[in-house]
Scaffold this active site. Structure first.
Site, PDB file in Angstrom:
ATOM      1  N   THR A 184      26.405 -30.427 -17.772  1.00  0.00           N
ATOM      2  CA  THR A 184      26.571 -29.048 -18.217  1.00  0.00           C
ATOM      3  C   THR A 184      25.239 -28.565 -18.756  1.00  0.00           C
ATOM      4  O   THR A 184      24.479 -29.361 -19.322  1.00  0.00           O
ATOM      5  CB  THR A 184      27.649 -28.937 -19.317  1.00  0.00           C
ATOM      6  OG1 THR A 184      27.513 -27.685 -19.992  1.00  0.00           O
ATOM      7  CG2 THR A 184      27.515 -30.035 -20.346  1.00  0.00           C
ATOM      8  N   ASN A 185      24.955 -27.295 -18.580  1.00  0.00           N
ATOM      9  CA  ASN A 185      23.725 -26.726 -19.134  1.00  0.00           C
ATOM     10  C   ASN A 185      23.838 -26.480 -20.627  1.00  0.00           C
ATOM     11  O   ASN A 185      22.961 -26.840 -21.408  1.00  0.00           O
ATOM     12  CB  ASN A 185      23.383 -25.399 -18.431  1.00  0.00           C
ATOM     13  CG  ASN A 185      22.860 -25.585 -17.033  1.00  0.00           C
ATOM     14  OD1 ASN A 185      21.679 -25.761 -16.812  1.00  0.00           O
ATOM     15  ND2 ASN A 185      23.768 -25.553 -16.056  1.00  0.00           N
ATOM     16  N   CYS A 199      24.557 -22.322 -15.312  1.00  0.00           N
ATOM     17  CA  CYS A 199      25.830 -22.856 -15.779  1.00  0.00           C
ATOM     18  C   CYS A 199      26.393 -23.624 -14.592  1.00  0.00           C
ATOM     19  O   CYS A 199      26.381 -23.110 -13.455  1.00  0.00           O
ATOM     20  CB  CYS A 199      26.777 -21.739 -16.213  1.00  0.00           C
ATOM     21  SG  CYS A 199      28.446 -22.331 -16.566  1.00  0.00           S
TER      22      CYS A 199
END
Length: 240
Positions: A91-92, A205
């Site tokens: 995940t960012n 994202c």
């Protein structure tokens, strides 16, 4: 002629579940890439710790980042005890605590921003648009790394567009909902970034790749999910 030496894969430790839709994409891309490189029925050696994203999402929106950091450190330590050779946070947004996670474990952490920035620079771009959660677009943990470490000039959407990009992620994409109207909205946001000078756009994202395709943008898109997953394979198959 002798047989080619057998590749000894390193074990990839994946911190997933944020959300599971993008974690599933990581797992697929990593295994497809290993098979493409090694052939036959080869697949990746990996471990995954998968969160209940409802718990993480509540911490994010309540600003309880210390608790979220502790949760990620706990996951990374589980992977370390399980035998992982390096860690990937799938995940960012949760790279907000990447430095804290790295400091808490004895394994390398492969930061999502680095392979993305390297690919952008290799393509000759310097001014890029960034789409992601409000946390990723507005806080400095991600933009700052792109700017300071990689020399990129990062543009984010204006406030109204940021709110819509964030809404679509949390109300639709992480729930597995891909809506044509939201694809149109993202196209418009991308077009406005390009009008401001963006030479490329980062899908920052890991769920955005479920919605936006290359044909939705007049400039190149850089999908952090695919780039991060491919970089994990690079490291897993590297000698030594």
């Amino acid at each position: 002629m002798g047989r080619a030496p057998k590749v000894q894969q390193k074990i990839i430790g994946l911190i997933g579940g944020m959300s599971w839709e993008s974690s599933a994409a990581y797992y697929r891309i990593i295994n497809e890439t290993v098979r493409a490189r090694l052939g036959g029925v080869r697949s990746a050696r990996c471990l995954m710790w998968s969160f209940d994203f409802g718990e993480i999402e509540a911490l994010q929106h309540a600003g309880r980042w210390d608790e979220a950091t502790a949760a990620l450190i706990g996951a990374a330590r589980r992977l370390e005890r399980g035998g992982a050779d390096f860690v990937v946070i799938c995940t960012n947004t949760m790279h907000r605590m990447a430095d804290d996670v790295q400091a808490a474990i004895g394994l390398p952490l492969l930061h999502i921003a680095d392979p993305t920035a390297e690919r952008i620079r290799a393509a000759g771009h310097r001014r890029v648009g960034l789409l992601g959660t409000a946390f990723t677009m507005e806080q400095d943990f991600y933009k700052g790394r792109l700017a300071v470490r990689h020399g990129l000039d990062v543009l984010v959407p204006e406030a109204e567009d940021r709110a819509e990009v964030h809404r679509v992620i949390y109300e639709e994409l992480v729930q597995g909902r891909v809506m044509p109207a939201s694809r149109d909205a993202y196209r418009s946001v991308i077009a406005r970034l390009v009008e401001r000078g963006a030479e490329a756009v980062i899908l920052g994202c890991t769920e955005i790749m479920l919605l936006v395709r290359p044909e939705d943008s007049p400039v190149p898109l850089f999908d952090t999910t695919a780039l991060h997953a491919e970089a994990a394979v690079d490291r897993a198959l590297a000698p030594g």
